[in-house]
Structures are given as structure tokens and as C-alpha cells.
Design a protein around this motif. Structure first.
Motif, short mmCIF file in Angstrom:
data_model
loop_
_atom_site.label_atom_id
_atom_site.label_comp_id
_atom_site.label_asym_id
_atom_site.label_seq_id
_atom_site.Cartn_x
_atom_site.Cartn_y
_atom_site.Cartn_z
N MET A 214 -57.77 6.17 25.81
CA MET A 214 -58.93 7.07 25.77
C MET A 214 -59.54 7.32 27.14
O MET A 214 -60.42 8.18 27.28
CB MET A 214 -59.99 6.50 24.83
CG MET A 214 -59.55 6.40 23.38
SD MET A 214 -59.02 7.98 22.67
CE MET A 214 -60.59 8.83 22.54
N ILE B 292 -56.95 13.03 27.81
CA ILE B 292 -58.00 12.91 26.79
C ILE B 292 -59.24 13.67 27.23
O ILE B 292 -59.86 14.42 26.45
CB ILE B 292 -58.34 11.43 26.53
CG1 ILE B 292 -57.11 10.69 25.95
CG2 ILE B 292 -59.52 11.31 25.58
CD1 ILE B 292 -56.69 11.16 24.58
N ARG B 293 -59.61 13.50 28.49
CA ARG B 293 -60.76 14.26 29.01
C ARG B 293 -60.48 15.75 28.99
O ARG B 293 -61.38 16.55 28.71
CB ARG B 293 -61.07 13.79 30.43
CG ARG B 293 -61.70 12.40 30.49
CD ARG B 293 -62.28 12.12 31.87
NE ARG B 293 -61.21 11.97 32.86
CZ ARG B 293 -60.66 10.80 33.16
NH1 ARG B 293 -61.07 9.69 32.55
NH2 ARG B 293 -59.71 10.73 34.07
N ALA C 128 -58.53 17.36 26.85
CA ALA C 128 -58.61 17.82 25.47
C ALA C 128 -60.07 17.99 25.04
O ALA C 128 -60.42 18.96 24.36
CB ALA C 128 -57.90 16.83 24.55
N ARG C 129 -60.92 17.08 25.42
CA ARG C 129 -62.33 17.19 25.08
C ARG C 129 -62.97 18.37 25.80
O ARG C 129 -63.81 19.08 25.23
CB ARG C 129 -63.05 15.90 25.45
CG ARG C 129 -62.78 14.74 24.47
CD ARG C 129 -63.35 13.44 24.99
NE ARG C 129 -63.29 12.39 23.97
CZ ARG C 129 -63.41 11.10 24.23
NH1 ARG C 129 -63.61 10.70 25.48
NH2 ARG C 129 -63.36 10.22 23.25
N GLY D 132 -62.55 21.63 24.14
CA GLY D 132 -63.24 21.80 22.87
C GLY D 132 -62.47 21.30 21.66
O GLY D 132 -62.80 21.67 20.52
N GLU E 171 -63.29 15.96 18.04
CA GLU E 171 -63.19 14.55 18.40
C GLU E 171 -62.21 13.81 17.50
O GLU E 171 -61.47 12.93 17.96
CB GLU E 171 -64.56 13.89 18.33
CG GLU E 171 -64.59 12.44 18.79
CD GLU E 171 -64.25 12.28 20.27
OE1 GLU E 171 -63.91 11.16 20.68
OE2 GLU E 171 -64.33 13.30 21.02
N VAL F 258 -58.82 14.48 18.73
CA VAL F 258 -58.60 13.78 20.00
C VAL F 258 -58.25 12.32 19.75
O VAL F 258 -57.32 11.77 20.35
CB VAL F 258 -59.85 13.89 20.90
CG1 VAL F 258 -59.70 13.01 22.13
CG2 VAL F 258 -60.07 15.33 21.33
N HIS G 33 -54.15 12.52 19.81
CA HIS G 33 -53.88 12.25 21.22
C HIS G 33 -54.07 10.77 21.59
O HIS G 33 -53.32 10.25 22.42
CB HIS G 33 -54.79 13.11 22.10
CG HIS G 33 -54.58 14.58 21.92
ND1 HIS G 33 -53.47 15.25 22.39
CD2 HIS G 33 -55.35 15.51 21.28
CE1 HIS G 33 -53.56 16.53 22.08
NE2 HIS G 33 -54.70 16.71 21.40
#
Length: 337
Positions: free
Chosen positions: A231, A236-237, A239-240, A243, A246, A249, A253
Motif C-alpha cells: 500500500m 497505489i498512490r 491509482a488513488r 480516482g 478505495e 485499490v 491492486h
């Protein structure tokens, strides 16, 4: 992908061949190297009151005076195509896979193992479902709530699960949930699932939970460590920032990338349990393969011990093969490699 599967299948067959050599050497070659004669080996097949002539005739009948390679050839022949064996009054055919006859009961080893296999399968697969669900879920939640009360409590319980031996937790759970509260039935009363699914599940619920408590602890700790590392990765960052929801994600992921070591651990643990959950079956008096192995060792019943050894090795090799194939499903990088 087909080449990868074929290569793993060939490796599994070769490993089974190596296991057969090692098993034969342990039970037949090593005793001879340690100074045991053919008559000493044959004395295990006869009663304690047998004289030297009977023991010698038994050694000749069983081929213990033949060269060691000839004996191994008969051993392999019995596993793959069956073998004719002279047990005194006549010649009896032992169909493949033949692991010989018990010294104590004089019954073929393989049917005894097959009769006990459903018990071990029920115990191992049921416990595996419990420990994977609770272990992975606890590890994910602990990683997402790092440093919280839930994280510290769950990891403390996981530490206790790893530390406490199965025979201790098994005896304590029997005393509380069966003897004091009466919430579960008599575990030793095995009922096949085909006859009564509810009684089958009720009698196995306590061994499942006790065994899962031991294994789920390790899965929770492994999943938590993997999720904490995953994470914090750049993708991961990213993907966040794009948008992505969560939940997607975390599951797609984060968790998927963490599952590779979990799958490896699961395959090894399940393979070992399918070969006989020795402590669990002995603690709860379940007549499975593990209890069968303990009784065979106690009675010095060599054919039974050999049969359990080969069957357990086959399960472990099969579990590793399935794990290797699951890698391609969990991690696309394996397919690309």
C-alpha cells in the motif's frame, strides 16, 4: 503457458521418483548399512515366538537376500503395476499401488489409508477455509488500520495462536466447549458428510477452529506485512490520484499483489495437513491418516509407515504443483515470464 505446465508436471514426476528412492533407502538400505541382516529385517514380519528357521524362510520368501536394486525394482513395481507376494500358504496379488500388508492386522495398507482419507480431507479442507478467510481478512484490516486498537489486539491474538501448541489449545477447547458447555458433539464420532452433513460439521467444528487458530495467526501476520509494503507503492498512490474507488485499490491492486506469498504458504500447509494432521487427529481422537501414522509408529508397523510417507509426499508434491499453477492466475508476471 502450456510449456510451463508441462515442465512443472515433469518435475513433479521426477520428484516422486526421488521420494520413492529415499523412502526405500530409509526403510531397507539404511538398516542394512547399519549392520542388520536379511533375517533381522524378516523378523519384523513374524511373531516374537518364531525360531531362526521360520525367520530365514520368511527372508527368502520376501526376497531380502536379493540384491538391493532387485528389491527396489519390486518396490517400484508394486507401486505402479502391483506385485505378487509369497506370504506362506500361497501367492497373493497386491494390486497397484501396493504398499504391502500390515504386520499387525495383515490387511493391505492402501485400503486402510483410503478409508481414513475422507476424515483427513474433511479436517484439512474445512480448517483451511476458516483460516484463509479469517487470517487474510484480519491481516488486511490490521494493515489498513495500522497502530489502532484492532491492529494491536489482532496481532496479539495472532502471536498467541502461533505460540500455543495445538495439543494445548485442543485439550482446552475440548474441556470448555464440549465438556462444560456442550456446544459441540463428540469429535471422535466420525459421521460422513454423505450421511448427515449437520452432524459431520458439528463434530468437526472444534478441530476446524482449533487448527485454524494456529494457522490463521501466521496468515494474518504475513498478509499484514505484505499489505503494509504494497500500500506504500507508487502505483497505489497513482491509482488513488486517478480516482479509483478505495475498495478496488485495496482488493485489486493491494491484496492481489500480496497473495503470492500467501498462496505459497497455503499450498505447503494444506499439503502437509493432507498427509496427516498428526497432533490434531491424536488430540481429538480422529481416525484419520495422522492418527494412523502414530499407531503405525507405535506398533513398529513398517508397511504402514512407508505407505503414509509416500502418500504424504505425494500430497505435498501435488500441492506445490497446484501452487505453481496458481501463480499464473494471481500474478500476470508469471505468465509473461
Amino acid at each position: 503457458m502450456f510449456t510451463y505446465i508441462l515442465r512443472r508436471l515433469i518435475a513433479a514426476v521426477m520428484l516422486l521418483f526421488v521420494v520413492s528412492i529415499a523412502t526405500f533407502a530409509i526403510f531397507f538400505l539404511v538398516p542394512r548399512l547399519a549392520g542388520m541382516s536379511a533375517d533381522d529385517l524378516a523378523s519384523r514380519y513374524v511373531g516374537k515366538a518364531a525360531n531362526a528357521e521360520v525367520i530365514h524362510d520368511t527372508a527368502v520368501r520376501l526376497g531380502f537376500y536379493d540384491p538391493i536394486l532387485v528389491q527396489y525394482g519390486r518396490f517400484v513395481q508394486g507401486i505402479f503395476v502391483g506385485v505378487d507376494r509369497n506370504y506362506g500358504p500361497g501367492i497373493e496379488h497386491c494390486p497397484a499401488p501396493c504398499f504391502g500388508y500390515s504386520y499387525v492386522s495383515q490387511n493391505p495398507v492402501l485400503p486402510d489409508l483410503l478409508n481414513r482419507l475422507p476424515i483427513t480431507l474433511s479436517l484439512a479442507l474445512g480448517a483451511a477455509v476458516v483460516w484463509v478467510i479469517f487470517g487474510v481478512a484480519t491481516g488486511v484490516l490490521s494493515a489498513l488500520r495500522r497502530g489502532s486498537f484492532f491492529d494491536r489486539l489482532s496481532m496479539g491474538i495472532a502471536l498467541a495462536g502461533v505460540s500455543l501448541p495445538i495439543f494445548f489449545t485442543g485439550i482446552v477447547s475440548l474441556a470448555i466447549f464440549r465438556d462444560q458447555l456442550g456446544l459441540v458433539g463428540d469429535v471422535a464420532d466420525w459421521v460422513p458428510i454423505s450421511e448427515d452433513p449437520l452432524t459431520w460439521a458439528n463434530n468437526l467444528m472444534l478441530p476446524w477452529v482449533t487448527l485454524a487458530f494456529l494457522y490463521a495467526a501466521g496468515y494474518a501476520r504475513l498478509t499484514r506485512a505484505g499489505m503494509l509494503e504494497t500500500m506504500s507503492e507508487d502505483y497505489i498512490r497513482t491509482a488513488r490520484a486517478k480516482g479509483v474507488p478505495e475498495r478496488k485499490v485495496v482488493v485489486k491492486h493491494g491484496l492481489r499483489a500480496t497473495l503470492t506469498p500467501v498462496v505459497t504458504m497455503f499450498g505447503l500447509d494444506l499439503g502437509l495437513l493432507l498427509g496427516g494432521a498428526v497432533l490434531t487427529e491424536s488430540t481429538f481422537s480422529l481416525p484419520g491418516i495422522g492418527k494412523y501414522a502414530v499407531d503405525a509408529i507405535s506398533n513398529n508397523d513398517l508397511p504402514q509407515v512407508m505407505g503414509v510417507t509416500i502418500v504424504a509426499a505425494a500430497f505435498i508434491i501435488l500441492a506445490n504443483l497446484i501452487v505453481d499453477l496458481l501463480y499464473a492466475v494471481v500474478d500476470p508476471r508469471v505468465r509473461l515470464a
